[in-house]
Design a protein around this motif. Sequence first.
Motif, mmCIF file in Angstrom:
data_model
loop_
_atom_site.group_PDB
_atom_site.id
_atom_site.type_symbol
_atom_site.label_atom_id
_atom_site.label_comp_id
_atom_site.label_asym_id
_atom_site.label_seq_id
_atom_site.Cartn_x
_atom_site.Cartn_y
_atom_site.Cartn_z
ATOM 1 N N GLN A 97 -5.842 -4.082 1.442
ATOM 2 C CA GLN A 97 -4.433 -3.741 1.367
ATOM 3 C C GLN A 97 -4.113 -2.522 2.209
ATOM 4 O OE1 GLN A 97 -3.395 -3.288 -2.729
ATOM 5 N NE2 GLN A 97 -3.422 -5.459 -3.104
ATOM 6 N N ASP A 99 -0.374 -1.891 2.544
ATOM 7 C CA ASP A 99 1.043 -1.745 2.181
ATOM 8 C C ASP A 99 1.988 -2.027 3.342
ATOM 9 O OD1 ASP A 99 0.592 -1.224 -0.481
ATOM 10 O OD2 ASP A 99 0.563 0.943 -0.232
ATOM 11 N N ASP A 102 0.499 -7.138 3.406
ATOM 12 C CA ASP A 102 -0.650 -7.590 2.635
ATOM 13 C C ASP A 102 -0.467 -9.068 2.285
ATOM 14 O OD1 ASP A 102 -1.764 -5.040 2.657
ATOM 15 O OD2 ASP A 102 -0.636 -4.439 0.898
ATOM 16 N N LYS A 133 -2.649 -6.542 -8.757
ATOM 17 C CA LYS A 133 -2.583 -5.787 -7.509
ATOM 18 C C LYS A 133 -1.140 -5.387 -7.239
ATOM 19 C CE LYS A 133 -6.875 -6.068 -6.134
ATOM 20 N NZ LYS A 133 -7.707 -4.931 -5.820
ATOM 21 N N SER A 135 1.451 -3.843 -4.079
ATOM 22 C CA SER A 135 1.615 -3.543 -2.667
ATOM 23 C C SER A 135 3.083 -3.328 -2.376
ATOM 24 C CB SER A 135 1.088 -4.710 -1.828
ATOM 25 O OG SER A 135 1.403 -4.524 -0.457
ATOM 26 N N GLY A 138 3.529 -7.130 -0.260
ATOM 27 C CA GLY A 138 2.460 -8.102 -0.403
ATOM 28 C C GLY A 138 2.969 -9.487 -0.754
#
Length: 155
Positions: A97, A99, A102, A133, A135, A138
């Motif tokens: 990742q 940012d 992703d 997760k 992000s 993402g």
Amino acid sequence: MGMKTKIALGAVVGIAVIGAMSANSGDGDGDGKSDSRTSASAGEKSDGAADAKPAEDKAVEKASQAEQFKAFVQKNGSANEKDAVSHVTKVQGADEQNDILDAADVYTDFTGGLMGEGMGPAKLIASAFADWKDSENGLVTVYDADGELLGNGQF
């Protein structure tokens, strides 16, 4: 003879310098960034169990991304999410990742593509992935056993 020796020596030194520079740039950049991301994500996801975290992290690092994801959902997910995630066979891209853009892929054992049995559970899997997760930008994509798209979601 003296001129040829100087040229040959210069070529050898030049090759050695280039080799040393490329070896040093590969070792320093990749390791430092990887370690900082791992430690930052572990610190962000802490639920106050900081004492037990180091032993857990070492065990989790050895597990595949799919095993890590399943373990997270078994601990934190709803009954429907646990059932959906039990069909996950592989996860790719969850540990890389930045940012910026992703992208993670989750593969399942569902069949039939969009019209099959996995479209509803794919949304649950994407939602559980977003809980696991985080992000800035993402996208997680869920696929069936044949690699056909089932669904996606932001994380």
